[in-house]
Design a protein around this motif. Structure first.
Motif, PDB file in Angstrom:
ATOM      1  N   ARG A   1       0.919  -1.316  -0.058  1.00 18.46           N
ATOM      2  CA  ARG A   1      -0.045   0.184  -0.423  1.00 18.46           C
ATOM      3  C   ARG A   1       0.632   1.539  -0.354  1.00 18.46           C
ATOM      4  O   ARG A   1       0.235   2.436   0.047  1.00 18.46           O
ATOM      5  CB  ARG A   1      -0.646   0.111   1.255  1.00 18.46           C
ATOM      6  N   SER A   2       2.118   0.649  -0.047  1.00 23.14           N
ATOM      7  CA  SER A   2       2.985   1.903   0.004  1.00 23.14           C
ATOM      8  C   SER A   2       2.906   2.917  -1.297  1.00 23.14           C
ATOM      9  O   SER A   2       3.051   2.628  -2.419  1.00 23.14           O
ATOM     10  CB  SER A   2       4.118   1.861  -0.302  1.00 23.14           C
ATOM     11  N   GLY A   3       3.063   4.255  -1.320  1.00 26.95           N
ATOM     12  CA  GLY A   3       1.802   5.130  -1.867  1.00 26.95           C
ATOM     13  C   GLY A   3       0.426   5.467  -2.330  1.00 26.95           C
ATOM     14  O   GLY A   3       0.186   6.462  -3.456  1.00 26.95           O
ATOM     15  N   LEU A   4      -0.451   4.302  -1.874  1.00 32.16           N
ATOM     16  CA  LEU A   4      -1.256   4.619  -1.719  1.00 32.16           C
ATOM     17  C   LEU A   4      -1.985   5.361  -1.081  1.00 32.16           C
ATOM     18  O   LEU A   4      -1.800   5.304   0.160  1.00 32.16           O
ATOM     19  CB  LEU A   4      -1.569   3.140  -1.903  1.00 32.16           C
ATOM     20  N   VAL A   5      -2.949   6.681  -1.739  1.00 29.91           N
ATOM     21  CA  VAL A   5      -3.139   7.906  -0.797  1.00 29.91           C
ATOM     22  C   VAL A   5      -4.409   7.115   0.576  1.00 29.91           C
ATOM     23  O   VAL A   5      -5.593   6.409  -0.028  1.00 29.91           O
ATOM     24  CB  VAL A   5      -3.524   9.338  -1.336  1.00 29.91           C
ATOM     25  N   ALA A   6      -3.783   6.892   1.640  1.00 31.41           N
ATOM     26  CA  ALA A   6      -4.663   5.790   3.056  1.00 31.41           C
ATOM     27  C   ALA A   6      -6.315   6.732   2.762  1.00 31.41           C
ATOM     28  O   ALA A   6      -5.967   7.409   2.874  1.00 31.41           O
ATOM     29  CB  ALA A   6      -4.226   6.124   3.906  1.00 31.41           C
TER      30      ALA A   6
ATOM     31  N   PRO B   1      -6.803   2.229   5.632  1.00 38.46           N
ATOM     32  CA  PRO B   1      -5.268   1.679   5.729  1.00 38.46           C
ATOM     33  C   PRO B   1      -5.639   0.024   5.789  1.00 38.46           C
ATOM     34  O   PRO B   1      -4.519  -1.543   5.127  1.00 38.46           O
ATOM     35  CB  PRO B   1      -5.023   1.530   6.871  1.00 38.46           C
ATOM     36  N   SER B   2      -6.799  -0.493   6.827  1.00 39.28           N
ATOM     37  CA  SER B   2      -6.924  -1.812   7.573  1.00 39.28           C
ATOM     38  C   SER B   2      -7.713  -2.986   6.529  1.00 39.28           C
ATOM     39  O   SER B   2      -7.732  -3.790   6.642  1.00 39.28           O
ATOM     40  CB  SER B   2      -7.275  -2.124   8.879  1.00 39.28           C
TER      41      SER B   2
ATOM     42  N   VAL C   1       9.181  -3.379   1.704  1.00 35.79           N
ATOM     43  CA  VAL C   1       9.625  -3.048   3.528  1.00 35.79           C
ATOM     44  C   VAL C   1       9.400  -1.586   3.966  1.00 35.79           C
ATOM     45  O   VAL C   1       8.744  -1.735   5.373  1.00 35.79           O
ATOM     46  CB  VAL C   1      11.564  -2.917   3.644  1.00 35.79           C
ATOM     47  N   LYS C   2       8.568  -0.414   2.955  1.00 39.85           N
ATOM     48  CA  LYS C   2       7.876   0.594   3.082  1.00 39.85           C
ATOM     49  C   LYS C   2       6.769  -0.157   3.246  1.00 39.85           C
ATOM     50  O   LYS C   2       5.923   0.695   4.210  1.00 39.85           O
ATOM     51  CB  LYS C   2       7.906   0.918   2.029  1.00 39.85           C
TER      52      LYS C   2
ATOM     53  N   ALA D   1       4.321  -2.221   6.505  1.00 36.95           N
ATOM     54  CA  ALA D   1       4.933  -3.243   7.089  1.00 36.95           C
ATOM     55  C   ALA D   1       3.086  -4.398   7.002  1.00 36.95           C
ATOM     56  O   ALA D   1       4.067  -5.444   7.839  1.00 36.95           O
ATOM     57  CB  ALA D   1       4.294  -2.852   8.506  1.00 36.95           C
ATOM     58  N   THR D   2       2.124  -4.250   6.490  1.00 39.99           N
ATOM     59  CA  THR D   2       1.769  -4.952   6.451  1.00 39.99           C
ATOM     60  C   THR D   2       1.250  -6.085   5.226  1.00 39.99           C
ATOM     61  O   THR D   2       0.768  -6.554   4.910  1.00 39.99           O
ATOM     62  CB  THR D   2      -0.244  -4.303   7.008  1.00 39.99           C
TER      63      THR D   2
ATOM     64  N   GLU E   1     -11.473   5.139  10.323  1.00 35.07           N
ATOM     65  CA  GLU E   1      -9.782   5.173  10.528  1.00 35.07           C
ATOM     66  C   GLU E   1      -9.460   6.328   9.296  1.00 35.07           C
ATOM     67  O   GLU E   1      -8.584   6.865   9.603  1.00 35.07           O
ATOM     68  CB  GLU E   1      -9.507   3.590   9.054  1.00 35.07           C
TER      69      GLU E   1
ATOM     70  N   SER F   1      -9.047   9.704  10.476  1.00 37.33           N
ATOM     71  CA  SER F   1      -7.816   9.950  10.887  1.00 37.33           C
ATOM     72  C   SER F   1      -6.363  10.026   9.745  1.00 37.33           C
ATOM     73  O   SER F   1      -5.372  11.603   9.663  1.00 37.33           O
ATOM     74  CB  SER F   1      -7.254   8.417  11.327  1.00 37.33           C
ATOM     75  N   ASN F   2      -6.609   9.350   9.310  1.00 37.10           N
ATOM     76  CA  ASN F   2      -5.825   9.264   8.328  1.00 37.10           C
ATOM     77  C   ASN F   2      -5.998  10.898   7.032  1.00 37.10           C
ATOM     78  O   ASN F   2      -5.315  11.429   6.522  1.00 37.10           O
ATOM     79  CB  ASN F   2      -5.740   8.422   6.613  1.00 37.10           C
TER      80      ASN F   2
END
Lengths: 482, 475
Positions: free
Chosen positions: A201-206, A209-210, A236-237, A239-240, A317, A320-321
């Motif tokens: 999901r790195s770079g997907l504008v949240a 996220p879950s 690695v960017k 964690a999920t 979520e 918050s995002n």
């Protein structure tokens, strides 16, 4: 329209390799098509013609030197506008980010680039992914190419419409609660929401996220499997993201389905399903049965609570995002303020659309002290329940079959007056997001008004290859994609 | 109004910046300073779509802090989001641990004039630091994000302290512990060790606690103590006058030593904590915890016990030696090179520590030189005043004390015959001193001792000389 635009990504790959046409010719053909038809369809927010042609030329050069990056080197794609592309506007279809140019690319986009796949532009959507019809874009409505008086679905409406309108051979969308699968079904395309964590999901504008995953929208099952194979993998960017090896998700396509146990959860066959959609699902069931699968009715008791849990969790979520969009560092900053608190308030009041504000308020409320237990915590409880129900079902069934949406694409404006009516359309899609399991949406004939009707296949975690294998059987029986 | 009728209850929250190379969720440098906004990236700037990736070193450091304070280490802990708007917080939420801290239920022993006391540690959790606001003169506020995302642990004490002395002792002890385990440089002036104090006042004997206020901007132990004393007086005065204490956050002002209202607790944010969906819970295996605990540096209490039992150093001196890690490290480096550890401890505590505080002296006198000096003094090859003078010389130049002693003939004179002769001569030359002494003015002996000592160039063994002089005068 040029004939070659009707072809799928795999055929382009073959032709590029054979030298039948160059990537530049192919790219120009899509750009011309966008020029010619997108005024009416409204799939694109940004077309990056110059960059695409430059990338196409580079691809042709690589191919000439025998250094192609992979079989899809030189094939174009279009990307939903909530997926970051370095140096190219990424607006999330929001006034808030109307001028936002990210300094980095999403991991999925980097993976495309590493495969030589080039981006034609960025696709329209419901603002920040909130909506099911792409009517919530701050910029324009995307129309359904099958009937331009109808919606393309959402939130990845631009993605599905671009593929259906031959403006891109395939596209990348994102699915938080059906946002890839539902527009795919409205536009006669194939859409995948993979196992949570398959795609970085790195770079997907949240938005939430879950729940969400980036997912492919394609003309057929095989293209879909191939595109997922390119974008999936540990990162690695994020964690999920799951630490599982790269996979070729198309490997089981072509295998039969004899002996597979297919369940149809009766809770997902609600009264509001249109006849056309109902017939499509029954036809898919018949195809699988005829091909040797055992198709039986089953029960997913928690399904009726999943939708409510989804709206509580996703809105919580989101509240918050989306708080980071305060106008201080980037994005829309108001000129109308006296002091920092007022600056926040007016920047956000001016920058966000109605639906986004509605979700932020809903989520803020659900997390507030005194309400947390009653809403957010209870929703997490439902989430565990849904997961458990699915686990139990997958002890007895390999695949679950259901509708994607209760109806075919509806008319523009038909559902905008009543947001909760729009929300109920997500009923069949959200359980997969809640449980983190993969789900594939694919067309199965025609429903009402000559519009495409879709079916959904769900499998247990990491069963994408199986979903593609079963999907391909339905697709073949229906006369096969494209 | 008097302290006898009222008592204070103090609990302290300490933020410690962890000395990791990189920030907690990205690979930007976490070191202090730098040109504004040169140590940041999409992750610590909270740009859309960026995600946190946890720095394992920060987790290990937090576990070490827990072990150093006798905490239970959670096998499973998780991150939560604390939501609030502030320009130094680019995501508009801080990633912290709310529901499940990584460490809990520990304690730290402190020593004050009232004796030893154990202060409970309620919890230690990991979180990220925010950026820094720089207020310009023209009403403009600038933001520096270099600090944003630097790993922190927050150490929350139980409300176990009942005086400002105890609070100060606790802070000093906690800082020493963190320095011992080497997880932070604990520089209060750079903000890598920051404390907030919660204080309430009640009538002595009351069982319920009073309403507490939170004190901020305490940039030194002395300020923390002053703020607590001021706040105790302020709250006591309000209660005496029949008023009620309001739950407030108050700011300590260094210039006048008073505290001022920042905000009322009622007006504080609802932080809407919820589990951080972008990070997995921290799972620690027994093996991992065991490995970290086996690699823990020796802590002050352990060192202290060793100094007392193996070196015969007094409890008081041992406590002083371990109160500062750099002092203790220096002592140990020297102690390895001389058998005269008590003499060594005296040289460090009564002489060296007067020259300079903290770790300054380690760089001035090499352990081998100091150990040699301790040996010379311990063997009584030189007397105490020579030792003192030599220490000064060693401070200036890196020369072997033995070489100086030999070259300049500084050895102590233990020759009884010669010292007796010098004494007899001195008494003969000072008949008044003798008669004064005989008349009961024992001080007169000192003048004789002084005269002989100066004849020897200050090299006579002082206790031997004193014995000789007294014996001759008594004859």
């Amino acid at each position: 329209m040029k004939e070659l635009l009707k072809r799928d990504a795999a055929s382009h790959a073959v032709s590029l390799r054979a030298g039948e046409y160059s990537s530049e010719e192919l790219t120009r053909a899509y750009l011309e098509r966008i020029e010619e038809s997108d005024g009416e369809i409204g799939a694109f927010i940004t077309v990056t013609a110059d960059k695409a042609i430059a990338s196409a030329k580079a691809s042709d050069m690589r191919r000439l030197e025998g250094k192609a990056l992979g079989i899809f080197d030189g094939v174009p794609i279009a990307v939903k506008d909530n997926i970051c592309t370095r140096g190219t506007l990424t607006t999330c279809a929001s006034k808030m980010l109307a001028d936002y140019i990210p300094p980095y690319s999403a991991t999925a986009v980097e993976r495309l680039e590493r495969a030589g796949i080039l981006v034609l532009g960025k696709l329209n959507m419901d603002e920040f992914g909130m909506g099911a019809s792409t009517e919530n874009s701050a910029f324009k409505i995307t129309r359904n190419p099958y009937d331009t008086s109808r919606v393309a679905g959402g939130s990845s409406g631009g993605c599905a419409a671009a593929v259906a309108a031959f403006e891109a051979p395939w596209s990348l969308g994102s699915d938080t609660g059906g946002s890839v699968r539902q527009p795919a079904s409205f536009c006669g395309a194939v859409g995948m929401k993979s196992t949570y964590g398959r795609v970085s999901r790195s770079g997907l504008v949240a938005f939430a996220p879950s729940l969400e995953q980036i997912g492919p929208i394609t003309k057929n099952v095989r293209d879909n499997a191939n595109l997922l194979s390119i974008i999936a993998g540990a990162d690695v960017k994020d964690a999920t993201s799951l630490n599982v090896g790269d996979e070729d998700f198309s490997r089981d396509i072509g295998r039969d389905v004899r002996g597979l146990r297919v369940g149809m959860p009766r809770e997902l066959f609600t009264e509001n399903i249109s006849d056309g959609v109902g017939r499509a699902v029954m036809r898919a069931a018949k195809i699988l049965e005829d091909a040797g699968a055992e198709v039986t009715e089953c029960s997913l008791p928690s399904a009726e609570y999943a939708l409510a849990a989804y709206y509580v969790i996703s809105s919580a979520e989101a509240s918050s995002n989306l708080a980071r969009f305060d106008g201080v560092r980037y994005g829309h900053g108001s000129n109308n303020f006296d002091g920092i608190d007022e600056f926040y308030k007016s920047s956000r009041a001016e920058g966000f659309g109605t639906e986004v504000k509605r979700r932020i308020m809903l989520g803020t409320f659900a997390l507030s002290s005194g309400y947390y237990d009653e809403y957010y915590k209870k929703a997490l409880g439902v989430r565990s329940l849904v997961k458990r129900d699915f686990e139990k079902l997958f002890e007895k069934y390999d695949i679950l079959l259901s509708p994607v949406s209760p109806s075919v694409a509806y008319r523009i404006g038909e559902k905008t007056k009543n947001p909760t009516d729009m929300y109920t359309g997500d009923l069949f899609c959200v359980p997969a997001n809640i449980a983190g399991i993969p789900a594939l949406s694919l067309p199965c004939g025609t429903g009402e008004y000559g519009m495409p009707a879709g079916v959904q296949l769900m499998g247990k975690r990491l069963s994408e290859s199986l979903l593609y294998r079963v999907g391909a059987v339905i697709e073949d029986a229906e006369g096969g994609g494209v | 109004m008097s302290g006898r009728e009222y008592e204070m209850t103090v609990g302290i929250e300490v933020h410690v910046e962890l000395d990791t190379k990189t920030k907690i969720f990205c690979s930007c440098s976490s070191s202090f300073g730098g040109e504004p906004n040169t140590r940041c990236c999409p992750v610590c700037m909270g740009l859309p779509g960026s995600l946190p990736a946890l720095n394992a070193q920060a987790v290990e450091y937090a576990v070490m802090a827990g072990l150093a304070t006798g905490c239970k280490i959670s096998r499973r802990s998780a991150f939560d989001r604390k939501n609030y708007f502030y320009p130094d917080l680019p995501k508009a939420y801080q990633i912290t641990q709310y529901n499940t801290p990584i460490c809990k239920d520990g304690s730290v022993d402190i020593e004050t004039e009232q004796g030893r006391k154990s202060i409970g540690i309620t919890r230690i959790h990991i979180e990220e630091d925010a950026g820094k606001l720089i207020h310009g003169g023209d009403g403009m506020t600038l933001i520096d994000f270099n600090r944003c995302g630097v790993p922190l642990i927050e150490i929350v004490s139980a409300p176990d302290m009942s005086s400002s002395e105890e609070a100060k002792a606790y802070l000093k002890k906690l800082r020493a512990l963190m320095l011992y385990i080497g997880i932070s440089d604990c520089k209060m002036n750079e903000g890598s060790f920051r404390c907030d104090v919660n204080i309430s006042v009640r009538r002595a004997g009351d069982s319920a606690l009073g309403v507490k206020t939170e004190l901020k901007n305490l940039n030194s132990f002395t300020f923390a103590k002053k703020a607590i004393d001021y706040e105790f007086e302020r709250q006591t005065a309000i209660i005496e006058a029949g008023g009620r204490i309001e739950a407030q956050t108050r700011r300590f002002e260094e210039s006048d030593g008073k505290t001022y209202l920042m905000r009322s607790k009622e007006s504080e944010n609802d932080y809407r904590y919820f589990p951080e969906p972008d990070l997995l819970p921290i799972e620690l295996s027994e093996n991992m915890i065991k490995r970290i605990s086996e690699n823990m540096p020796r802590l002050p209490d352990e060192r202290k016990a060793e100094y007392i039992s193996s070196y015969g150093i007094s409890t008081y001196d041992a406590e002083l030696l371990v109160s500062d890690k750099s002092v203790s490290d220096y002592f140990e480096a020297c102690a390895a090179l001389t058998p005269y550890r008590k003499t060594l401890a005296n040289l460090i505590l009564s002489e060296l520590m007067r020259f300079v505080e903290g770790d300054g002296f380690a760089s001035h006198i090499s352990p081998s030189n100091l150990a040699e000096l301790a040996t010379l003094a311990g063997e009584e090859a030189i007397n105490a005043s020579v030792a003192k003078k030599l220490l000064r010389r060693l401070w200036e130049s890196d020369e072997s004390p033995l070489a100086i002693v030999e070259r300049e003939n500084l050895r102590q004179i233990n020759d009884v015959v010669w010292l007796t002769n010098l004494t007899l001569k001195a008494i003969a030359e000072n008949p008044k001193a003798l008669s004064d002494y005989k008349a009961g003015k024992t001080v007169a002996a000192k003048s004789i001792i002084g005269k002989v000592m100066s004849k020897t160039g200050g090299l006579a063994n002082p206790s031997l000389l004193s014995d000789i002089v007294l014996a001759e005068l008594d004859k």
